[in-house]
Design a protein around this motif. Structure first.
Motif, PDB file in Angstrom:
ATOM      1  N   PHE A 198      53.424 -38.778   0.740  1.00  0.00           N
ATOM      2  CA  PHE A 198      53.373 -37.613   1.349  1.00  0.00           C
ATOM      3  C   PHE A 198      54.822 -37.310   2.012  1.00  0.00           C
ATOM      4  O   PHE A 198      55.211 -36.128   1.827  1.00  0.00           O
ATOM      5  CB  PHE A 198      52.315 -37.662   2.611  1.00  0.00           C
ATOM      6  CG  PHE A 198      52.346 -36.362   3.300  1.00  0.00           C
ATOM      7  CD1 PHE A 198      51.475 -35.180   2.773  1.00  0.00           C
ATOM      8  CD2 PHE A 198      52.785 -36.438   4.376  1.00  0.00           C
ATOM      9  CE1 PHE A 198      51.666 -34.127   3.539  1.00  0.00           C
ATOM     10  CE2 PHE A 198      52.663 -35.005   5.408  1.00  0.00           C
ATOM     11  CZ  PHE A 198      52.153 -34.102   4.784  1.00  0.00           C
ATOM     12  N   GLY A 199      55.301 -38.102   2.681  1.00  0.00           N
ATOM     13  CA  GLY A 199      56.444 -37.879   3.433  1.00  0.00           C
ATOM     14  C   GLY A 199      57.893 -37.572   2.511  1.00  0.00           C
ATOM     15  O   GLY A 199      58.572 -36.501   2.692  1.00  0.00           O
ATOM     16  N   MET A 246      57.069 -33.662   1.161  1.00  0.00           N
ATOM     17  CA  MET A 246      57.307 -32.829   2.342  1.00  0.00           C
ATOM     18  C   MET A 246      58.903 -32.917   2.503  1.00  0.00           C
ATOM     19  O   MET A 246      59.365 -31.715   2.711  1.00  0.00           O
ATOM     20  CB  MET A 246      56.458 -33.240   3.554  1.00  0.00           C
ATOM     21  CG  MET A 246      55.228 -32.907   3.503  1.00  0.00           C
ATOM     22  SD  MET A 246      54.616 -31.344   3.675  1.00  0.00           S
ATOM     23  CE  MET A 246      55.039 -30.746   5.036  1.00  0.00           C
ATOM     24  N   MET A 283      60.217 -28.821   2.055  1.00  0.00           N
ATOM     25  CA  MET A 283      60.466 -28.399   3.335  1.00  0.00           C
ATOM     26  C   MET A 283      61.552 -27.293   3.258  1.00  0.00           C
ATOM     27  O   MET A 283      61.925 -26.225   3.867  1.00  0.00           O
ATOM     28  CB  MET A 283      60.268 -28.773   4.862  1.00  0.00           C
ATOM     29  CG  MET A 283      58.820 -29.128   5.040  1.00  0.00           C
ATOM     30  SD  MET A 283      57.615 -27.821   4.879  1.00  0.00           S
ATOM     31  CE  MET A 283      58.439 -26.986   6.314  1.00  0.00           C
ATOM     32  N   GLY A 323      54.738 -24.518   7.941  1.00  0.00           N
ATOM     33  CA  GLY A 323      54.707 -26.052   7.783  1.00  0.00           C
ATOM     34  C   GLY A 323      53.407 -26.559   7.473  1.00  0.00           C
ATOM     35  O   GLY A 323      53.003 -27.476   6.856  1.00  0.00           O
ATOM     36  N   SER A 324      52.331 -26.013   8.559  1.00  0.00           N
ATOM     37  CA  SER A 324      51.319 -26.609   8.563  1.00  0.00           C
ATOM     38  C   SER A 324      50.408 -26.265   7.197  1.00  0.00           C
ATOM     39  O   SER A 324      49.565 -26.983   6.529  1.00  0.00           O
ATOM     40  CB  SER A 324      50.396 -25.965   9.710  1.00  0.00           C
ATOM     41  OG  SER A 324      50.056 -24.643   9.581  1.00  0.00           O
ATOM     42  N   SER A 340      51.919 -28.480   4.460  1.00  0.00           N
ATOM     43  CA  SER A 340      51.402 -29.836   4.725  1.00  0.00           C
ATOM     44  C   SER A 340      50.190 -29.998   4.159  1.00  0.00           C
ATOM     45  O   SER A 340      49.455 -30.759   3.369  1.00  0.00           O
ATOM     46  CB  SER A 340      51.228 -29.979   6.177  1.00  0.00           C
ATOM     47  OG  SER A 340      50.495 -31.233   6.274  1.00  0.00           O
ATOM     48  N   GLN A 341      49.126 -28.776   4.364  1.00  0.00           N
ATOM     49  CA  GLN A 341      47.820 -29.044   3.866  1.00  0.00           C
ATOM     50  C   GLN A 341      47.834 -28.903   2.308  1.00  0.00           C
ATOM     51  O   GLN A 341      47.030 -29.520   1.804  1.00  0.00           O
ATOM     52  CB  GLN A 341      46.918 -27.687   4.392  1.00  0.00           C
ATOM     53  CG  GLN A 341      45.524 -28.028   3.964  1.00  0.00           C
ATOM     54  CD  GLN A 341      44.866 -28.929   4.642  1.00  0.00           C
ATOM     55  OE1 GLN A 341      44.962 -29.350   5.600  1.00  0.00           O
ATOM     56  NE2 GLN A 341      43.860 -29.511   3.827  1.00  0.00           N
ATOM     57  N   VAL A 368      50.155 -29.934   0.043  1.00  0.00           N
ATOM     58  CA  VAL A 368      50.434 -31.340  -0.201  1.00  0.00           C
ATOM     59  C   VAL A 368      49.556 -32.426  -0.286  1.00  0.00           C
ATOM     60  O   VAL A 368      49.110 -33.100  -1.163  1.00  0.00           O
ATOM     61  CB  VAL A 368      51.872 -31.832   0.445  1.00  0.00           C
ATOM     62  CG1 VAL A 368      52.127 -33.232   0.036  1.00  0.00           C
ATOM     63  CG2 VAL A 368      53.060 -30.828   0.109  1.00  0.00           C
ATOM     64  N   LYS A 369      48.607 -32.188   0.911  1.00  0.00           N
ATOM     65  CA  LYS A 369      47.631 -33.378   1.203  1.00  0.00           C
ATOM     66  C   LYS A 369      46.473 -33.175  -0.032  1.00  0.00           C
ATOM     67  O   LYS A 369      45.951 -33.930  -0.491  1.00  0.00           O
ATOM     68  CB  LYS A 369      47.140 -33.038   2.477  1.00  0.00           C
ATOM     69  CG  LYS A 369      47.736 -33.794   3.594  1.00  0.00           C
ATOM     70  CD  LYS A 369      47.315 -33.480   4.972  1.00  0.00           C
ATOM     71  CE  LYS A 369      48.303 -34.114   6.138  1.00  0.00           C
ATOM     72  NZ  LYS A 369      47.712 -33.575   7.514  1.00  0.00           N
TER      73      LYS A 369
END
Length: 147
Positions: A118-119, A122, A126, A135-136, A139-140, A142-143
């Motif tokens: 994940f990191g 991201m 980004m 960003g949220s 993030s969602q 990618v998850k």
């Protein structure tokens, strides 16, 4: 033309047109940008200006939600008017399909297969979407892709 110069021109126009709501919103944005310049003791770069605008955008959204949650519709509407003025100076947001393509490309480049990656994903995504996607939301997405 720099963002601050553009804002100053827009402010002058709003003052001449006696558009007090727009004038006040532009003054708040300019104040934030000048404050950031003063803090850094140098002119802002484009990406730093964008960060200030994003921070102000987030503040307006949160304030509008808080006012609305407290039953203060008039103040929430005022925050949303400021937000509308602020968004005129931000880059065009990414569409869902384009954002998904960028995330898919980053996952493929990194060989990501699980949430442990994940990191890295991201960190790759980004910089490509800065200022054009929340960003949220990134993030969602990618998850969801890595789950």
């Amino acid at each position: 033309m720099s963002l601050i110069a553009r804002l100053e021109t827009e402010l002058t126009t709003a003052m001449k047109e006696r558009d007090s709501a727009r004038r006040d919103a532009l003054r708040l944005i300019l104040s934030s940008l000048r404050s950031a310049e003063k803090e850094l003791q140098r002119p802002l770069h484009d990406d730093e200006e964008l960060q200030v605008l994003q921070r102000e955008r987030k503040r307006r959204i949160e304030a509008a939600e808080a006012f609305r949650g407290g039953g203060r519709e008039e103040q929430a509407a005022a925050e949303e008017r400021e937000l509308a003025v602020l968004e005129e100076f931000m880059p065009e947001p990414l569409g869902d399909e384009e954002l998904e393509r960028i995330v898919d490309d980053a996952i493929a480049e990194n060989g990501a297969t699980s949430m442990r990656d994940f990191g890295r994903v991201m960190a790759d995504v980004m910089p490509q979407v800065s200022g054009r996607a929340d960003g949220s939301v990134v993030s969602q997405l990618v998850k969801e892709k890595l789950a």
